[in-house]
Design a protein around this motif. Structure first.
Motif, PDB file in Angstrom:
ATOM      1  N   ARG A  82       0.829  -1.204   0.000  1.00 40.55           N
ATOM      2  CA  ARG A  82       0.000   0.000   0.000  1.00 40.55           C
ATOM      3  C   ARG A  82       0.865   1.257   0.000  1.00 40.55           C
ATOM      4  O   ARG A  82       0.543   2.244  -0.644  1.00 40.55           O
ATOM      5  CB  ARG A  82      -0.926   0.001   1.221  1.00 40.55           C
ATOM      6  N   GLU A  83       1.932   1.217   0.762  1.00 46.13           N
ATOM      7  CA  GLU A  83       2.855   2.359   0.824  1.00 46.13           C
ATOM      8  C   GLU A  83       4.167   2.080   0.087  1.00 46.13           C
ATOM      9  O   GLU A  83       4.877   3.016  -0.282  1.00 46.13           O
ATOM     10  CB  GLU A  83       3.185   2.706   2.278  1.00 46.13           C
ATOM     11  N   HIS A  84       4.496   0.807  -0.115  1.00 42.90           N
ATOM     12  CA  HIS A  84       5.785   0.434  -0.703  1.00 42.90           C
ATOM     13  C   HIS A  84       5.524  -0.575  -1.825  1.00 42.90           C
ATOM     14  O   HIS A  84       5.676  -1.791  -1.641  1.00 42.90           O
ATOM     15  CB  HIS A  84       6.716  -0.165   0.359  1.00 42.90           C
TER      16      HIS A  84
END
Length: 317
Positions: A82-84
């Protein structure tokens, strides 16, 4: 506990089971649905690449080695695509004694499956739990790849992490580092239906790997899995006592991860946009869903294989 003490059967490729293929004709013919297991996936490290297998040992926490490891930040909070998005490019492999890591631009690293020492406290969606730190070499490898301090941890085998009893009807269903349930089930027809919609919008088809399932079934209509209560998987020896029973308990709400191409880590909104047009689920107050979370009701210690027959009844509630 399967994360550290069992032979890595889940990541061993097996021959196609012709006995299972033949059994499809007669297995539970009195039920609403019949079909086969089409594909099996194990995700050794949460949010990293999947490993497709021909057979997998079923444990009380799901498929052996699935989500047995996790990457956390300096505070012990789990990291995901989701972030990476680059995590999709990390390809884990499990051998008899080592977890092997491969990723673009980094040397291959082998990490002992059973660390000599090292404990940590980590959290998944705010839930704190103990874990086993997998060592400085793995920490540096992931820190270099993700560009921030982080560590690799393994699930603590003495810890009992329970799925939500709200959805399991009070049944104690264990899982490791998954978002909340031991297994995720979807169907070939469901991904085919999505791809038809994508192509109608001028977009290319996508693989089911984007949805990170464990079990993909075939021979059913698209999203029939939404209406299955118990999925019966035929055993090699025949007879109800040798079957695997998986109860499908909760629709899987979808975040932006299906928009990420697992081969390139590039993200586009096409998949999410398509799903929003037809997959708003009233059971989760309109959340976008695809696939069903499942728990193990019978069959721990048995082996699931591609080609095994499945059967189920539909529920309409």
């Amino acid at each position: 506990m399967p994360g550290f003490d069992a032979e890595p059967l889940a990541l061993r490729f097996g021959a196609f089971c012709l006995r299972c293929q033949d059994a499809r004709v007669t297995f539970r013919s009195d039920h609403d649905l019949s079909g086969t297991i089409a594909r099996l996936f194990v995700h050794p490290i949460k949010s990293c690449a999947a490993v497709e297998v021909r057979e997998a040992l079923l444990t009380e926490t799901g498929l052996q080695w699935d989500r047995a490891f996790m990457v956390v930040d300096a505070e012990g909070v789990f990291l995901t695509q989701r972030e990476h998005a680059r995590m999709a490019l990390v390809r884990p492999r499990i051998g008899p004694d080592a977890l092997t890591l491969e990723a673009p631009g980094l040397p291959t690293l082998s990490v002992p499956l059973r660390p000599a020492a090292g404990t940590a406290t980590v959290s998944v969606w705010g839930e704190a739990m103990p874990a086993r730190d997998m060592g400085a070499a793995a920490a540096q490898w992931f820190s270099d790849f993700l560009g921030q301090p982080c560590r690799l941890v393994g699930f603590e085998p003495t810890h009992r992490r329970l799925s939500s009893r709200q959805w399991t009807a009070g049944i104690d269903a264990l899982n490791q580092f998954s978002d909340g349930f031991p297994l995720l089930v979807t169907s070939q027809a469901s991904i085919h239906g999505l791809n038809q919609r994508l192509q109608a919008q001028g977009c290319g088809p996508v693989g089911v790997e984007r949805f990170r399932p464990n079990i993909v079934i075939d021979g059913v209509d698209d999203h029939d899995e939404d209406r299955i209560d118990t999925l019966y998987v035929g055993g090699d020896e025949g007879g109800a006592a040798n079957e695997v029973h998986l109860q499908l308990v909760k629709p899987c709400a979808r975040c932006p991860i299906p928009d990420i191409d697992p081969t390139t880590a590039e993200s586009t909104p096409a998949v999410g946009d398509a799903l929003r047009r037809y997959r708003q689920d009233r059971r989760l107050d309109g959340a976008i869903t695809f696939g069903m979370n499942a728990i193990v009701r019978q069959g721990t210690g048995r082996v699931l294989r591609v080609g095994q027959p499945i059967a189920a009844d539909l529920r309409f509630d």
